[in-house]
Design a protein around this motif. Structure first.
Motif, mmCIF file in Angstrom:
data_model
loop_
_atom_site.group_PDB
_atom_site.id
_atom_site.type_symbol
_atom_site.label_atom_id
_atom_site.label_comp_id
_atom_site.label_asym_id
_atom_site.label_seq_id
_atom_site.Cartn_x
_atom_site.Cartn_y
_atom_site.Cartn_z
ATOM 1 N N ARG A 10 0.808 -1.225 0.000
ATOM 2 C CA ARG A 10 0.000 0.000 0.000
ATOM 3 C C ARG A 10 0.837 1.270 0.000
ATOM 4 N NH1 ARG A 10 -3.532 -3.719 2.994
ATOM 5 N NH2 ARG A 10 -5.059 -4.335 1.407
ATOM 6 N N ASP A 11 2.088 1.172 0.441
ATOM 7 C CA ASP A 11 2.982 2.323 0.324
ATOM 8 C C ASP A 11 3.334 2.581 -1.137
ATOM 9 O OD1 ASP A 11 4.389 -0.131 0.304
ATOM 10 O OD2 ASP A 11 6.266 0.865 0.850
ATOM 11 N N VAL A 12 3.481 1.503 -1.924
ATOM 12 C CA VAL A 12 3.742 1.649 -3.359
ATOM 13 C C VAL A 12 2.512 2.212 -4.056
ATOM 14 C CG1 VAL A 12 4.481 0.485 -5.469
ATOM 15 C CG2 VAL A 12 5.341 -0.298 -3.249
ATOM 16 N N LEU A 13 1.342 1.680 -3.712
ATOM 17 C CA LEU A 13 0.084 2.184 -4.278
ATOM 18 C C LEU A 13 -0.079 3.667 -3.990
ATOM 19 C CD1 LEU A 13 -2.732 1.854 -5.555
ATOM 20 C CD2 LEU A 13 -3.558 1.088 -3.314
ATOM 21 N N LYS A 14 0.215 4.080 -2.768
ATOM 22 C CA LYS A 14 0.091 5.493 -2.410
ATOM 23 C C LYS A 14 1.043 6.343 -3.234
ATOM 24 C CE LYS A 14 -0.028 8.599 1.573
ATOM 25 N NZ LYS A 14 0.088 8.692 3.051
ATOM 26 N N ARG A 15 2.237 5.836 -3.465
ATOM 27 C CA ARG A 15 3.199 6.571 -4.297
ATOM 28 C C ARG A 15 2.677 6.728 -5.721
ATOM 29 N NH1 ARG A 15 7.596 4.053 -6.695
ATOM 30 N NH2 ARG A 15 7.591 2.421 -5.091
ATOM 31 N N PHE A 16 2.095 5.678 -6.279
ATOM 32 C CA PHE A 16 1.509 5.763 -7.617
ATOM 33 C C PHE A 16 0.400 6.816 -7.653
ATOM 34 C CE2 PHE A 16 2.441 1.012 -8.748
ATOM 35 C CZ PHE A 16 3.787 1.319 -8.905
ATOM 36 N N LEU A 17 -0.463 6.802 -6.649
ATOM 37 C CA LEU A 17 -1.582 7.747 -6.609
ATOM 38 C C LEU A 17 -1.092 9.183 -6.496
ATOM 39 C CD1 LEU A 17 -3.858 5.684 -4.221
ATOM 40 C CD2 LEU A 17 -4.435 6.275 -6.579
ATOM 41 N N LEU A 18 -0.117 9.415 -5.664
ATOM 42 C CA LEU A 18 0.418 10.766 -5.486
ATOM 43 C C LEU A 18 1.075 11.275 -6.762
ATOM 44 C CD1 LEU A 18 1.908 10.414 -1.895
ATOM 45 C CD2 LEU A 18 -0.006 11.880 -2.559
ATOM 46 N N ALA A 38 -9.319 2.777 0.670
ATOM 47 C CA ALA A 38 -9.047 3.709 1.775
ATOM 48 C C ALA A 38 -7.789 4.507 1.496
ATOM 49 C CB ALA A 38 -8.919 2.940 3.084
ATOM 50 N N THR A 39 -6.812 3.889 0.864
ATOM 51 C CA THR A 39 -5.602 4.609 0.468
ATOM 52 C C THR A 39 -5.924 5.661 -0.585
ATOM 53 O OG1 THR A 39 -4.251 2.650 0.936
ATOM 54 C CG2 THR A 39 -3.260 4.352 -0.440
ATOM 55 N N VAL A 40 -6.794 5.296 -1.529
ATOM 56 C CA VAL A 40 -7.228 6.274 -2.531
ATOM 57 C C VAL A 40 -7.909 7.462 -1.853
ATOM 58 C CG1 VAL A 40 -8.733 6.663 -4.516
ATOM 59 C CG2 VAL A 40 -7.489 4.495 -4.296
ATOM 60 N N ARG A 41 -8.797 7.172 -0.912
ATOM 61 C CA ARG A 41 -9.522 8.231 -0.196
ATOM 62 C C ARG A 41 -8.562 9.106 0.611
ATOM 63 N NH1 ARG A 41 -14.684 5.963 2.450
ATOM 64 N NH2 ARG A 41 -15.677 6.605 0.491
ATOM 65 N N GLU A 42 -7.508 8.523 1.144
ATOM 66 C CA GLU A 42 -6.510 9.288 1.886
ATOM 67 C C GLU A 42 -5.804 10.292 0.975
ATOM 68 O OE1 GLU A 42 -2.258 8.488 4.224
ATOM 69 O OE2 GLU A 42 -3.587 6.810 3.740
ATOM 70 N N VAL A 43 -5.497 9.871 -0.250
ATOM 71 C CA VAL A 43 -4.805 10.746 -1.202
ATOM 72 C C VAL A 43 -5.753 11.792 -1.771
ATOM 73 C CG1 VAL A 43 -3.589 10.808 -3.420
ATOM 74 C CG2 VAL A 43 -3.079 9.000 -1.753
ATOM 75 N N ASN A 44 -6.990 11.389 -2.078
ATOM 76 C CA ASN A 44 -7.977 12.319 -2.625
ATOM 77 C C ASN A 44 -9.333 12.074 -1.971
ATOM 78 O OD1 ASN A 44 -9.658 13.994 -4.036
ATOM 79 N ND2 ASN A 44 -9.285 13.079 -6.046
ATOM 80 N N PRO A 45 -9.641 12.788 -0.902
ATOM 81 C CA PRO A 45 -10.907 12.573 -0.184
ATOM 82 C C PRO A 45 -12.146 12.822 -1.033
ATOM 83 C CG PRO A 45 -9.383 13.893 1.127
ATOM 84 C CD PRO A 45 -8.799 13.810 -0.250
ATOM 85 N N ASN A 46 -11.999 13.545 -2.148
ATOM 86 C CA ASN A 46 -13.147 13.875 -2.991
ATOM 87 C C ASN A 46 -13.357 12.904 -4.145
ATOM 88 O OD1 ASN A 46 -13.760 16.284 -1.513
ATOM 89 N ND2 ASN A 46 -12.053 17.296 -2.551
ATOM 90 N N ALA A 47 -12.487 11.938 -4.273
ATOM 91 C CA ALA A 47 -12.623 10.976 -5.373
ATOM 92 C C ALA A 47 -13.870 10.113 -5.179
ATOM 93 C CB ALA A 47 -11.387 10.093 -5.447
ATOM 94 N N ARG A 48 -14.506 9.781 -6.285
ATOM 95 C CA ARG A 48 -15.635 8.851 -6.248
ATOM 96 C C ARG A 48 -15.091 7.429 -6.334
ATOM 97 N NH1 ARG A 48 -19.132 10.075 -11.021
ATOM 98 N NH2 ARG A 48 -17.271 11.090 -11.866
#
Length: 233
Positions: A10-18, A38-48
Motif C-alpha cells: 500500500r505504500d507503493v500504491l500510495k506513491r503511484f496515486l500521489l 481507503a488509500t485512494v480516499r486518503e490521497v484524494n478525499p473527494n474521489a468517487r
C-alpha cells in the motif's frame, strides 16, 4: 519476523496515486474490505470510489464505507460501468487467482479512460525466496497446486503480456516492490526499494495511451491459444 501486511504494497500504491494527482474516479476489482480504496480516499478525499466484490460480507462492509459496489464475477460478467468512466483501476493481489485474464483486461481497458492508470499488484514468481526454492527443487510459494493461486507473474512477463496483446496500448510509468522474504520489516522495506524485481510482490502503474478496440479478446484467437478462454461469447 516477516510482516505479511507488506505483501499488499500500500505504500507503493500510495506513491503511484500521489504521482498521478487529479483523478476523480477509482475502481478496485476484487476490493475485499476496501483497504486499497481507503488509500485512494486518503490521497484524494473527494474521489468517487467504486468496487467490484463478490463476497457478501465484504460487499456489506464496502457499502457501509460509502463505496459504490457491483457484485459480479469478474471472469464472466461485463463490468457494469460506462466506457472511459474511470481514471484509475486497481487489481491488487487478485490476478493470481484468475484464469480469464484476457476478459478481465478487456473490461478494464473498456472502462478506463485514455490517459487513465491501471495499477496491478501480484506475487512475484522471481522473488529472491522463490529463486532459492526453485534452486532447491521446491515449488515457489505463490504458485502451489493446492492453493487458490493459478497464475504466476514476473516483471518481464507482465510487460510482455501487455505488449503482445495490446501493442502500444499501455505505457509502464511506475514500478515497485514490497516485502522481501525472509527478512523482518526493518530490512524488507529498504531491500524491496533497492531490488524491486526480487521483492515478494511487484507493483505496476500502466498508463493507457491509446483507444482500446477489443485487442485483449482478439489476442487468444489470433494466436490460436489452445485453451477455452472466456471471450464474452
Amino acid at each position: 519476523m516477516i510482516d505479511r501486511t507488506l505483501n499488499y504494497g500500500r505504500d507503493v500504491l500510495k506513491r503511484f496515486l500521489l504521482a498521478n494527482g487529479g483523478f476523480e474516479t477509482a475502481l478496485d476489482i476484487g476490493a475485499g474490505r476496501g483497504y486499497d480504496l481507503a488509500t485512494v480516499r486518503e490521497v484524494n478525499p473527494n474521489a468517487r470510489l467504486f468496487a467490484i466484490e463478490f463476497y457478501p460480507a465484504s460487499v456489506q462492509e464496502l457499502k457501509e464505507k460509502q463505496i459504490t459496489v457491483r457484485s459480479l464475477d469478474i471472469e464472466r460478467q461485463p463490468f457494469s460501468f460506462e466506457p472511459g468512466s474511470m481514471d484509475v483501476v486497481m487489481a491488487n493481489q487478485i490476478l493470481e487467482h484468475t484464469k480469464e485474464i484476457f476478459w478481465i483486461f478487456d473490461q478494464v481497458s473498456r472502462v478506463l479512460k485514455e490517459g487513465g492508470h491501471f495499477f496491478i499488484g501480484v506475487p512475484n514468481l522471481a522473488a529472491l525466496h522463490n529463486r532459492i526454492l526453485l534452486a532447491l527443487g521446491r515449488q515457489p510459494s505463490p504458485l502451489k497446486n493446492n492453493s487458490a493461486h493459478v497464475r504466476g507473474f514476473t516483471k518481464p512477463d507482465v510487460e510482455q503480456l501487455f505488449q503482445s496483446a495490446f501493442p502500444g496500448g499501455y505505457q509502464l510509468v511506475g514500478f515497485g516492490g514490497s516485502n522481501f522474504y525472509p527478512f523482518p520489516p526493518v530490512l524488507a522495506r529498504p531491500l524491496a526499494r533497492l531490488f524491486p524485481s526480487m521483492a515478494w510482490g511487484v507493483f505496476f502503474d500502466f498508463k493507457k495511451v491509446k483507444p482500446y478496440r477489443r485487442e485483449f479478446l482478439d489476442y487468444p484467437r489470433r494466436m490460436q491459444l489452445e485453451t477455452n478462454f472466456y471471450l464474452g461469447e
